[in-house]
Design a protein around this motif. Sequence first.
Motif, PDB file in Angstrom:
ATOM      1  N   ASP A   1      -4.001   5.296   2.324  1.00 31.00           N
ATOM      2  CA  ASP A   1      -5.249   4.754   1.777  1.00 31.00           C
ATOM      3  C   ASP A   1      -6.043   3.891   2.745  1.00 31.00           C
ATOM      4  OD1 ASP A   1      -4.668   5.947  -0.753  1.00 31.00           O
ATOM      5  OD2 ASP A   1      -3.245   4.326  -1.140  1.00 31.00           O
TER       6      ASP A   1
ATOM      7  N   TYR B   1      -8.191   4.943   5.141  1.00 26.86           N
ATOM      8  CA  TYR B   1      -9.538   5.502   5.201  1.00 26.86           C
ATOM      9  C   TYR B   1      -9.746   6.427   4.004  1.00 26.86           C
ATOM     10  CZ  TYR B   1      -9.149   4.028  10.091  1.00 26.86           C
ATOM     11  OH  TYR B   1      -8.960   3.304  11.231  1.00 26.86           O
ATOM     12  N   PRO B   2     -10.981   6.563   3.561  1.00 26.20           N
ATOM     13  CA  PRO B   2     -11.216   7.453   2.420  1.00 26.20           C
ATOM     14  C   PRO B   2     -11.106   8.935   2.786  1.00 26.20           C
ATOM     15  CG  PRO B   2     -13.294   6.530   3.207  1.00 26.20           C
ATOM     16  CD  PRO B   2     -12.189   5.859   3.978  1.00 26.20           C
ATOM     17  N   ASP B   3     -11.187   9.241   4.075  1.00 22.62           N
ATOM     18  CA  ASP B   3     -11.218  10.648   4.474  1.00 22.62           C
ATOM     19  C   ASP B   3     -10.048  11.069   5.364  1.00 22.62           C
ATOM     20  OD1 ASP B   3     -12.019   9.083   6.587  1.00 22.62           O
ATOM     21  OD2 ASP B   3     -13.780  10.279   7.108  1.00 22.62           O
TER      22      ASP B   3
ATOM     23  N   GLN C   1       0.849  -1.199   0.000  1.00 18.40           N
ATOM     24  CA  GLN C   1       0.000   0.000   0.000  1.00 18.40           C
ATOM     25  C   GLN C   1       0.880   1.242   0.000  1.00 18.40           C
ATOM     26  OE1 GLN C   1      -2.020   0.981   3.814  1.00 18.40           O
ATOM     27  NE2 GLN C   1      -1.113  -0.934   4.564  1.00 18.40           N
TER      28      GLN C   1
END
Length: 126
Positions: A101, A103-105, A27
């Motif tokens: 990456d 969490y999306p926020d 990641q």
Amino acid sequence: MAEYTTILDGLEVAMRLGIHPHEAAPQRVRLSVWMTVDYPTPPNADRIDEVLDYDFLRDGIRAMADGPGFALQETLVEAVAALCLADARVREVRVRSMKLDVYPDAAVGCEVVRGRRLIVSRRSSG
């Protein structure tokens, strides 16, 4: 003594980092490193051999990213700090890792500051 801060900021690598099954694949991780470096005198010949060449740091982090990975960000930042402190001119290092990456926020990260112990010798009067 001349003190400088050498900075490697925002190096992004793909690496295995985490404990969850979905983190088994590499990641995106962003690393930033600040090294307090001591030189006997300020560099005056404008040559790389007078100062710390930060290529070792970038290459070392990339090698870690290509390795087996880490379960914890804490372990990763400790490994990077140890790499920096292997050079005797580095007095202190601050290392920050951010998993981009999870969490999306939000990104999640870890930061550590490590330095050399100063050993003070005491003479006993007797």
